[in-house]
Design an enzyme around this catalytic site. Structure first.
Site, mmCIF file in Angstrom:
data_model
loop_
_atom_site.group_PDB
_atom_site.id
_atom_site.type_symbol
_atom_site.label_atom_id
_atom_site.label_comp_id
_atom_site.label_asym_id
_atom_site.label_seq_id
_atom_site.Cartn_x
_atom_site.Cartn_y
_atom_site.Cartn_z
ATOM 1 N N ASP A 33 0.837 -1.207 0.000
ATOM 2 C CA ASP A 33 0.000 0.000 0.000
ATOM 3 C C ASP A 33 0.875 1.261 0.000
ATOM 4 O OD1 ASP A 33 -2.348 1.406 -0.014
ATOM 5 O OD2 ASP A 33 -2.808 1.099 2.107
ATOM 6 N N GLY A 34 0.314 2.329 -0.554
ATOM 7 C CA GLY A 34 0.969 3.638 -0.492
ATOM 8 C C GLY A 34 1.532 4.133 -1.817
ATOM 9 N N ASN A 35 1.218 3.453 -2.896
ATOM 10 C CA ASN A 35 1.719 3.884 -4.218
ATOM 11 C C ASN A 35 1.225 5.288 -4.574
ATOM 12 O OD1 ASN A 35 2.731 1.325 -4.375
ATOM 13 N ND2 ASN A 35 1.361 0.614 -5.993
ATOM 14 N N TRP A 38 2.888 7.974 -2.503
ATOM 15 C CA TRP A 38 4.292 8.107 -2.947
ATOM 16 C C TRP A 38 4.350 9.045 -4.167
ATOM 17 C CZ3 TRP A 38 6.987 7.279 -7.453
ATOM 18 C CH2 TRP A 38 8.384 7.187 -7.348
ATOM 19 N N HIS A 50 2.276 3.323 -8.994
ATOM 20 C CA HIS A 50 2.054 1.896 -9.296
ATOM 21 C C HIS A 50 3.211 1.338 -10.114
ATOM 22 C CE1 HIS A 50 -1.752 2.367 -7.486
ATOM 23 N NE2 HIS A 50 -2.350 2.977 -8.496
ATOM 24 N N THR A 79 -11.112 -6.676 -4.684
ATOM 25 C CA THR A 79 -12.450 -6.603 -5.283
ATOM 26 C C THR A 79 -13.058 -5.214 -5.078
ATOM 27 O OG1 THR A 79 -13.257 -7.647 -3.249
ATOM 28 C CG2 THR A 79 -13.060 -9.066 -5.172
ATOM 29 N N ARG A 84 -12.149 2.643 -8.027
ATOM 30 C CA ARG A 84 -11.231 3.723 -8.432
ATOM 31 C C ARG A 84 -11.585 4.218 -9.835
ATOM 32 N NH1 ARG A 84 -5.407 2.472 -5.704
ATOM 33 N NH2 ARG A 84 -6.256 1.858 -3.682
ATOM 34 N N LEU A 144 10.609 -20.318 -4.877
ATOM 35 C CA LEU A 144 9.565 -19.485 -4.272
ATOM 36 C C LEU A 144 8.260 -19.515 -5.075
ATOM 37 C CD1 LEU A 144 8.967 -17.038 -2.181
ATOM 38 C CD2 LEU A 144 9.404 -15.592 -4.173
ATOM 39 N N ARG A 207 -5.125 -1.833 8.759
ATOM 40 C CA ARG A 207 -6.371 -2.562 8.528
ATOM 41 C C ARG A 207 -6.098 -3.667 7.514
ATOM 42 N NH1 ARG A 207 -7.652 2.753 6.746
ATOM 43 N NH2 ARG A 207 -7.153 3.048 4.547
ATOM 44 N N LEU A 208 -7.082 -4.556 7.395
ATOM 45 C CA LEU A 208 -6.886 -5.715 6.525
ATOM 46 C C LEU A 208 -7.458 -5.529 5.127
ATOM 47 C CD1 LEU A 208 -7.576 -8.511 9.146
ATOM 48 C CD2 LEU A 208 -5.366 -7.790 8.233
HETATM 49 C C1 IPE Z 1 -5.608 -2.739 -0.260
HETATM 50 O O1 IPE Z 1 -5.198 -1.408 -0.411
HETATM 51 C C2 IPE Z 1 -5.619 -3.425 -1.579
HETATM 52 C C3 IPE Z 1 -4.317 -3.669 -2.202
HETATM 53 C C4 IPE Z 1 -3.162 -3.406 -1.679
HETATM 54 C C5 IPE Z 1 -4.381 -4.277 -3.515
HETATM 55 P P1 IPE Z 1 -6.249 -0.225 -0.565
HETATM 56 O O2 IPE Z 1 -5.460 1.017 -0.657
HETATM 57 O O3 IPE Z 1 -7.182 -0.517 -1.672
HETATM 58 O O4 IPE Z 1 -7.052 -0.328 0.800
HETATM 59 P P2 IPE Z 1 -7.910 0.781 1.574
HETATM 60 O O5 IPE Z 1 -8.904 1.313 0.608
HETATM 61 O O6 IPE Z 1 -6.966 1.845 2.019
HETATM 62 O O7 IPE Z 1 -8.516 0.044 2.717
HETATM 63 C C1 IPE Z 2 -1.510 0.283 -3.339
HETATM 64 O O1 IPE Z 2 -1.340 1.645 -3.384
HETATM 65 C C2 IPE Z 2 -1.806 -0.306 -4.702
HETATM 66 C C3 IPE Z 2 -3.176 -0.818 -4.832
HETATM 67 C C4 IPE Z 2 -4.132 -0.732 -3.940
HETATM 68 C C5 IPE Z 2 -3.500 -1.466 -6.070
HETATM 69 P P1 IPE Z 2 -2.553 2.659 -3.356
HETATM 70 O O2 IPE Z 2 -2.944 2.975 -4.769
HETATM 71 O O3 IPE Z 2 -3.644 2.179 -2.506
HETATM 72 O O4 IPE Z 2 -1.862 3.931 -2.724
HETATM 73 P P2 IPE Z 2 -2.485 4.920 -1.654
HETATM 74 O O5 IPE Z 2 -2.984 4.093 -0.527
HETATM 75 O O6 IPE Z 2 -3.576 5.662 -2.328
HETATM 76 O O7 IPE Z 2 -1.340 5.801 -1.265
HETATM 77 MG MG MG Z 3 -4.083 2.381 -0.564
#
Ligand code: IPE
Ligand code: IPE
Ligand code: MG
Length: 253
Positions: A33-35, A38, A50, A79, A84, A144, A207-208
């Protein structure tokens, strides 16, 4: 069995004190998470994050392989991610093809086997084809297992398991009395895979987000504020180091 991480350097505790403290997690699952954040920090479009994250996948797969982790599950598309903007969804669903196009030879060299879990029927044909090709190509690799969660949602997974179980019972292929936890887990996407020992989530979120709810019942969690595109081999090793110092009790003493 005693095993040391190959590039262990910041040892704080004596890793060889007991065998339990010195094991490598067999299955590591990561919520990458966090792309978007970033990219935003750099004034770039979200998709740039991404793209950057894609190379981190390669680096961490190699690191996991080097550390003798057996399964690395990566949450690539949930899912819920269909919510987005279409342009971002399209980009995310093109990434597997791009990733495999660039890195498949390297994955082969590293003896890595590609697998996927999720509702793949809903994915665009080009994504499915790229993934199927890579799975076929890597099917005899015994290093792996790199398991991509693609259009994955844990609630959907559990629900489809329940529906299949009901169907199998109606067709006398499964008896009510035989249904136990083991049998139930065979109806999930992860059938045949060990449950995650360690779950990592990057970017500071705790969170999960609908990830592996059944399978992580006894996993160890590790959270970091590091954004996925900044996640390095060292950060991964730090998580493994932390894991090795935990005592898993499974409800016992
Ligand atoms: C969870 O990340 C899904 C993936 C990493 C593919 P999200 O960025 O979609 O999750 P939320 O919306 O912050 O819970
Ligand atoms: C995780 O990064 C990639 C996916 C969920 C596919 P995000 O796109 O959720 O990045 P943030 O959370 O918005 O920074
Ligand atoms: Mg995210």
């Amino acid at each position: 069995m005693s095993m040391r991480l190959p590039f262990f350097n910041n040892k704080k505790t004596k890793l060889n004190e007991t065998p339990e403290l010195d094991t490598i997690p067999k299955h590591v699952a990561i919520i990458m998470d966090g792309n978007g954040r970033w990219a935003k920090k750099r004034g770039l479009p979200r998709v740039a994050g991404h793209k950057e994250g894609m190379d981190v996948v390669r680096q961490i797969a190699k690191a996991a392989s080097k550390c003798q982790v057996e399964i690395l599950t990566l949450y690539a598309f949930s899912t819920e991610n269909w919510r987005r903007p279409k342009s971002e969804v399209d980009y995310l669903l093109r990434l597997p093809k791009e990733f495999l196009h660039i890195y498949l030879p390297e994955l082969m060299e590293n003896n890595i086997k590609i697998e996927t879990m999720g509702y793949v029927d809903m994915l665009p044909d080009h994504t499915k084809e790229a993934v199927d090709y890579a799975k076929e190509k890597t099917k005899d690799n015994d290093g792996l297992i790199l398991n991509f969660a693609l259009n994955y949602g844990s609630r959907f997974e559990i629900l489809q398991a329940v529906k299949q179980i009901i169907t199998d019972m109606e067709n006398d292929e499964l008896s009510f009395d035989k249904l136990d936890e083991q049998r139930f887990s065979e109806y999930l996407y992860t059938t045949g895979l060990a449950e995650p020992d360690l779950l990592i989530r990057t970017s500071g979120e705790k969170r999960l987000s609908n990830f592996m709810l059944w399978q992580i019942a006894y996993s160890e969690f590790w959270f970091t504020d590091v954004l996925w595109p900044d996640f390095k081999e060292e950060t991964f090793v730090q998580a493994l180091d932390d894991y090795q110092q935990r005592k898993r009790r499974y409800g016992g003493v």
